[in-house]
Design a protein around this motif. Structure first.
Motif, PDB file in Angstrom:
ATOM      1  N   ASP A   1     -12.442   0.692 -24.567  1.00  0.00           N
ATOM      2  CA  ASP A   1     -12.559   2.150 -24.458  1.00  0.00           C
ATOM      3  C   ASP A   1     -13.623   2.555 -23.443  1.00  0.00           C
ATOM      4  O   ASP A   1     -13.969   3.728 -23.329  1.00  0.00           O
ATOM      5  CB  ASP A   1     -12.852   2.776 -25.819  1.00  0.00           C
ATOM      6  N   ASP A   2     -14.108   1.586 -22.653  1.00  0.00           N
ATOM      7  CA  ASP A   2     -15.175   1.878 -21.689  1.00  0.00           C
ATOM      8  C   ASP A   2     -14.711   2.796 -20.571  1.00  0.00           C
ATOM      9  O   ASP A   2     -15.544   3.392 -19.873  1.00  0.00           O
ATOM     10  CB  ASP A   2     -15.688   0.574 -21.054  1.00  0.00           C
ATOM     11  N   HIS A   3     -13.405   2.908 -20.359  1.00  0.00           N
ATOM     12  CA  HIS A   3     -12.877   3.670 -19.233  1.00  0.00           C
ATOM     13  C   HIS A   3     -12.128   4.922 -19.673  1.00  0.00           C
ATOM     14  O   HIS A   3     -11.496   5.580 -18.850  1.00  0.00           O
ATOM     15  CB  HIS A   3     -11.961   2.769 -18.402  1.00  0.00           C
ATOM     16  N   ASP A   4     -12.214   5.237 -20.960  1.00  0.00           N
ATOM     17  CA  ASP A   4     -11.526   6.427 -21.456  1.00  0.00           C
ATOM     18  C   ASP A   4     -12.065   7.676 -20.762  1.00  0.00           C
ATOM     19  O   ASP A   4     -13.279   7.818 -20.548  1.00  0.00           O
ATOM     20  CB  ASP A   4     -11.725   6.575 -22.967  1.00  0.00           C
ATOM     21  N   GLY A   5     -11.152   8.563 -20.395  1.00  0.00           N
ATOM     22  CA  GLY A   5     -11.546   9.826 -19.776  1.00  0.00           C
ATOM     23  C   GLY A   5     -11.866   9.715 -18.298  1.00  0.00           C
ATOM     24  O   GLY A   5     -12.375  10.679 -17.712  1.00  0.00           O
ATOM     25  N   GLN A   6     -11.546   8.594 -17.674  1.00  0.00           N
ATOM     26  CA  GLN A   6     -11.855   8.399 -16.256  1.00  0.00           C
ATOM     27  C   GLN A   6     -10.624   8.587 -15.381  1.00  0.00           C
ATOM     28  O   GLN A   6      -9.518   8.176 -15.741  1.00  0.00           O
ATOM     29  CB  GLN A   6     -12.406   6.992 -16.023  1.00  0.00           C
ATOM     30  N   VAL A   7     -10.829   9.201 -14.226  1.00  0.00           N
ATOM     31  CA  VAL A   7      -9.831   9.238 -13.161  1.00  0.00           C
ATOM     32  C   VAL A   7     -10.398   8.397 -12.030  1.00  0.00           C
ATOM     33  O   VAL A   7     -11.407   8.764 -11.423  1.00  0.00           O
ATOM     34  CB  VAL A   7      -9.549  10.671 -12.681  1.00  0.00           C
ATOM     35  N   TYR A   8      -9.778   7.256 -11.771  1.00  0.00           N
ATOM     36  CA  TYR A   8     -10.272   6.333 -10.770  1.00  0.00           C
ATOM     37  C   TYR A   8      -9.461   6.453  -9.482  1.00  0.00           C
ATOM     38  O   TYR A   8      -8.249   6.232  -9.483  1.00  0.00           O
ATOM     39  CB  TYR A   8     -10.186   4.893 -11.273  1.00  0.00           C
ATOM     40  N   ASP A   9     -10.135   6.802  -8.392  1.00  0.00           N
ATOM     41  CA  ASP A   9      -9.537   6.753  -7.054  1.00  0.00           C
ATOM     42  C   ASP A   9      -9.803   5.355  -6.503  1.00  0.00           C
ATOM     43  O   ASP A   9     -10.933   5.033  -6.125  1.00  0.00           O
ATOM     44  CB  ASP A   9     -10.156   7.811  -6.139  1.00  0.00           C
ATOM     45  N   LEU A  10      -8.784   4.532  -6.485  1.00  0.00           N
ATOM     46  CA  LEU A  10      -8.957   3.113  -6.200  1.00  0.00           C
ATOM     47  C   LEU A  10      -8.652   2.812  -4.734  1.00  0.00           C
ATOM     48  O   LEU A  10      -7.547   3.066  -4.255  1.00  0.00           O
ATOM     49  CB  LEU A  10      -8.042   2.288  -7.100  1.00  0.00           C
ATOM     50  N   THR A  11      -9.622   2.251  -4.044  1.00  0.00           N
ATOM     51  CA  THR A  11      -9.449   1.848  -2.645  1.00  0.00           C
ATOM     52  C   THR A  11      -9.995   0.446  -2.456  1.00  0.00           C
ATOM     53  O   THR A  11     -10.734  -0.085  -3.290  1.00  0.00           O
ATOM     54  CB  THR A  11     -10.203   2.779  -1.677  1.00  0.00           C
ATOM     55  N   GLY A  12      -9.627  -0.130  -1.331  1.00  0.00           N
ATOM     56  CA  GLY A  12     -10.246  -1.370  -0.915  1.00  0.00           C
ATOM     57  C   GLY A  12     -11.622  -1.092  -0.329  1.00  0.00           C
ATOM     58  O   GLY A  12     -12.104   0.044  -0.330  1.00  0.00           O
ATOM     59  N   PRO A  13     -12.274  -2.131   0.230  1.00  0.00           N
ATOM     60  CA  PRO A  13     -13.632  -1.973   0.746  1.00  0.00           C
ATOM     61  C   PRO A  13     -13.699  -1.519   2.191  1.00  0.00           C
ATOM     62  O   PRO A  13     -14.792  -1.424   2.764  1.00  0.00           O
ATOM     63  CB  PRO A  13     -14.211  -3.382   0.607  1.00  0.00           C
ATOM     64  N   GLU A  14     -12.528  -1.240   2.820  1.00  0.00           N
ATOM     65  CA  GLU A  14     -12.505  -0.896   4.237  1.00  0.00           C
ATOM     66  C   GLU A  14     -11.316   0.019   4.496  1.00  0.00           C
ATOM     67  O   GLU A  14     -10.384   0.089   3.695  1.00  0.00           O
ATOM     68  CB  GLU A  14     -12.340  -2.177   5.071  1.00  0.00           C
ATOM     69  N   VAL A  15     -11.389   0.746   5.605  1.00  0.00           N
ATOM     70  CA  VAL A  15     -10.249   1.569   6.008  1.00  0.00           C
ATOM     71  C   VAL A  15      -9.568   0.899   7.192  1.00  0.00           C
ATOM     72  O   VAL A  15     -10.220   0.455   8.137  1.00  0.00           O
ATOM     73  CB  VAL A  15     -10.674   3.020   6.352  1.00  0.00           C
ATOM     74  N   LEU A  16      -8.238   0.814   7.120  1.00  0.00           N
ATOM     75  CA  LEU A  16      -7.457   0.135   8.148  1.00  0.00           C
ATOM     76  C   LEU A  16      -6.184   0.914   8.413  1.00  0.00           C
ATOM     77  O   LEU A  16      -5.581   1.474   7.488  1.00  0.00           O
ATOM     78  CB  LEU A  16      -7.074  -1.276   7.686  1.00  0.00           C
ATOM     79  N   SER A  17      -5.762   0.935   9.666  1.00  0.00           N
ATOM     80  CA  SER A  17      -4.457   1.498  10.007  1.00  0.00           C
ATOM     81  C   SER A  17      -3.378   0.448   9.755  1.00  0.00           C
ATOM     82  O   SER A  17      -3.673  -0.747   9.598  1.00  0.00           O
ATOM     83  CB  SER A  17      -4.433   1.925  11.473  1.00  0.00           C
ATOM     84  N   VAL A  18      -2.135   0.883   9.750  1.00  0.00           N
ATOM     85  CA  VAL A  18      -1.036  -0.080   9.593  1.00  0.00           C
ATOM     86  C   VAL A  18      -1.040  -1.100  10.732  1.00  0.00           C
ATOM     87  O   VAL A  18      -0.904  -2.311  10.481  1.00  0.00           O
ATOM     88  CB  VAL A  18       0.315   0.648   9.473  1.00  0.00           C
ATOM     89  N   PRO A  19      -1.200  -0.681  12.012  1.00  0.00           N
ATOM     90  CA  PRO A  19      -1.268  -1.704  13.073  1.00  0.00           C
ATOM     91  C   PRO A  19      -2.423  -2.678  12.881  1.00  0.00           C
ATOM     92  O   PRO A  19      -2.272  -3.877  13.178  1.00  0.00           O
ATOM     93  CB  PRO A  19      -1.436  -0.872  14.352  1.00  0.00           C
ATOM     94  N   GLU A  20      -3.556  -2.212  12.399  1.00  0.00           N
ATOM     95  CA  GLU A  20      -4.689  -3.114  12.157  1.00  0.00           C
ATOM     96  C   GLU A  20      -4.367  -4.096  11.038  1.00  0.00           C
ATOM     97  O   GLU A  20      -4.702  -5.291  11.116  1.00  0.00           O
ATOM     98  CB  GLU A  20      -5.939  -2.308  11.821  1.00  0.00           C
ATOM     99  N   GLN A  21      -3.710  -3.614   9.989  1.00  0.00           N
ATOM    100  CA  GLN A  21      -3.296  -4.513   8.912  1.00  0.00           C
ATOM    101  C   GLN A  21      -2.316  -5.557   9.434  1.00  0.00           C
ATOM    102  O   GLN A  21      -2.414  -6.744   9.107  1.00  0.00           O
ATOM    103  CB  GLN A  21      -2.651  -3.716   7.783  1.00  0.00           C
ATOM    104  N   ALA A  22      -1.360  -5.113  10.238  1.00  0.00           N
ATOM    105  CA  ALA A  22      -0.370  -6.033  10.786  1.00  0.00           C
ATOM    106  C   ALA A  22      -1.024  -7.089  11.668  1.00  0.00           C
ATOM    107  O   ALA A  22      -0.604  -8.263  11.671  1.00  0.00           O
ATOM    108  CB  ALA A  22       0.684  -5.258  11.568  1.00  0.00           C
ATOM    109  N   ALA A  23      -2.062  -6.692  12.405  1.00  0.00           N
ATOM    110  CA  ALA A  23      -2.756  -7.652  13.264  1.00  0.00           C
ATOM    111  C   ALA A  23      -3.455  -8.719  12.429  1.00  0.00           C
ATOM    112  O   ALA A  23      -3.411  -9.913  12.766  1.00  0.00           O
ATOM    113  CB  ALA A  23      -3.756  -6.926  14.153  1.00  0.00           C
ATOM    114  N   VAL A  24      -4.101  -8.305  11.342  1.00  0.00           N
ATOM    115  CA  VAL A  24      -4.770  -9.272  10.463  1.00  0.00           C
ATOM    116  C   VAL A  24      -3.744 -10.207   9.831  1.00  0.00           C
ATOM    117  O   VAL A  24      -3.915 -11.436   9.817  1.00  0.00           O
ATOM    118  CB  VAL A  24      -5.581  -8.540   9.369  1.00  0.00           C
TER     119      VAL A  24
END
Length: 252
Positions: free
Chosen positions: A166-189
Motif C-alpha cells: 500500500d506504499d503507492h496508494d493514491g499516487q499518479v506516477y509519470d514514468l519516464t526513462g533517465p534520458e530524452v531521445l528522438s526516434v532517430p536517436e533510438q534507432a541509431a543506438v
C-alpha cells in the motif's frame, strides 16, 4: 490472488511474470483463455467479471478502448467482489490541454473513476515505450522531437510494487526513462547494438486517428521531452537506459 487484464499486452505479460517469480497467485483475464492461469472475463458481461475477480485482492487494469466503459465495468465488479486495490495503466500527458483539446479524455475519465472508486489505487502514466522500436519498420510520428522513452520492464516493476504493497496508494506516477531521445536517436543506438541499421519510416501525425492528434502535437511541441524521478521514487533505483534495454531486449 492478483488479476491481470491485458495479460498478453506489452506490460501485462511482464507484470504476470514478475508476480509469478515472486511466488504470487496470478490470474490473467481474457475472453478466450489459453493458459492454465487464465480466466474468462468479458467487459460486456458483468457476471463474468465478478467471477474473474473472485478471491482477487488487487487488479492490474489495462484496457484498449478509447472510452472508459470497460474500466467502469471492471471497477463496479471489483467493488462487488471485494477487491482492495486497482493499479491502472494510463498514459503520460493525460488530461493536459493542447490547442483547445484535452489529451486522452478516455484515459482521464477512467483515471478519475479509479480515484473515485473507494478502493486503493495507483495510476501509471508512462512515456513512449522503448519497445516501439521493435516494429519493422519503425514508424516515426514525432520527427526529431525527443521524449522520455521508458523500458516497459520498469513500468511493470512499478506496477508490481503498487499491486503488492500500500506504499503507492493514491499516487499518479509519470514514468519516464533517465534520458530524452528522438526516434532517430533510438534507432541509431539500437542499430549500433545490432550491428545493422534500423529502418525508420516518417509518417504524418495528421493521418492518424483524430483522437490521438492532440497528444501527438503536444509531443511534437517538445512537451514530452521530460524526465521524472517517479521510477526511482517507486523502485528505489534509477530507470533503465535505452541502451541497456537495447542490449538486453532489442539485440535480436
Amino acid at each position: 490472488m492478483y488479476l491481470i487484464t491485458g495479460a498478453t499486452g506489452t506490460t501485462g505479460g511482464l507484470v504476470r511474470e514478475l508476480l509469478l517469480a515472486r511466488g504470487e497467485a496470478v490470474r490473467g483475464m481474457t475472453r478466450r483463455p489459453t493458459r492454465p492461469d487464465d480466466v474468462h472475463g468479458d467487459y460486456a458481461d458483468p457476471a463474468s467479471l465478478v467471477g474473474a475477480l473472485d478471491g482477487v485482492k488487487a487488479v492490474y487494469l489495462v484496457t484498449a478502448t478509447m472510452n472508459a466503459d470497460h474500466d467502469l465495468a471492471l471497477l463496479a465488479a471489483a467493488r462487488e467482489a471485494g477487491v482492495r486495490r486497482i493499479v491502472r495503466l494510463s498514459a503520460i500527458a493525460t488530461g493536459e490541454r493542447w490547442e483547445g483539446e484535452v489529451i486522452a479524455p478516455w484515459h482521464l475519465a477512467a483515471d478519475e473513476a479509479v480515484r473515485d472508486s473507494g478502493l486503493g489505487w495507483t495510476v501509471l502514466r508512462p512515456s513512449a515505450f522503448a519497445t516501439n522500436l521493435l516494429r519493422d519498420p519503425v514508424v516515426n510520428l514525432t520527427g526529431d522531437t525527443r521524449q522520455g522513452v521508458i523500458d516497459p520492464r520498469d513500468v511493470a516493476a512499478v506496477a508490481v510494487a503498487a499491486l503488492t504493497t500500500d506504499d503507492h496508494d493514491g499516487q499518479v506516477y509519470d514514468l519516464t526513462g533517465p534520458e530524452v531521445l528522438s526516434v532517430p536517436e533510438q534507432a541509431a543506438v539500437l542499430g549500433e547494438v545490432r550491428g545493422r541499421p534500423v529502418p525508420v519510416v516518417d509518417a504524418d501525425p495528421d493521418a492518424v486517428d483524430a483522437r490521438w492528434r492532440a497528444g501527438l502535437r503536444w509531443a511534437l511541441a517538445g512537451r514530452n521531452a521530460v524526465v521524472t524521478d517517479h521510477v526511482s521514487r517507486a523502485l528505489g533505483r534509477p530507470p533503465t537506459t535505452f541502451r541497456q534495454w537495447a542490449e538486453e531486449v532489442g539485440r535480436w
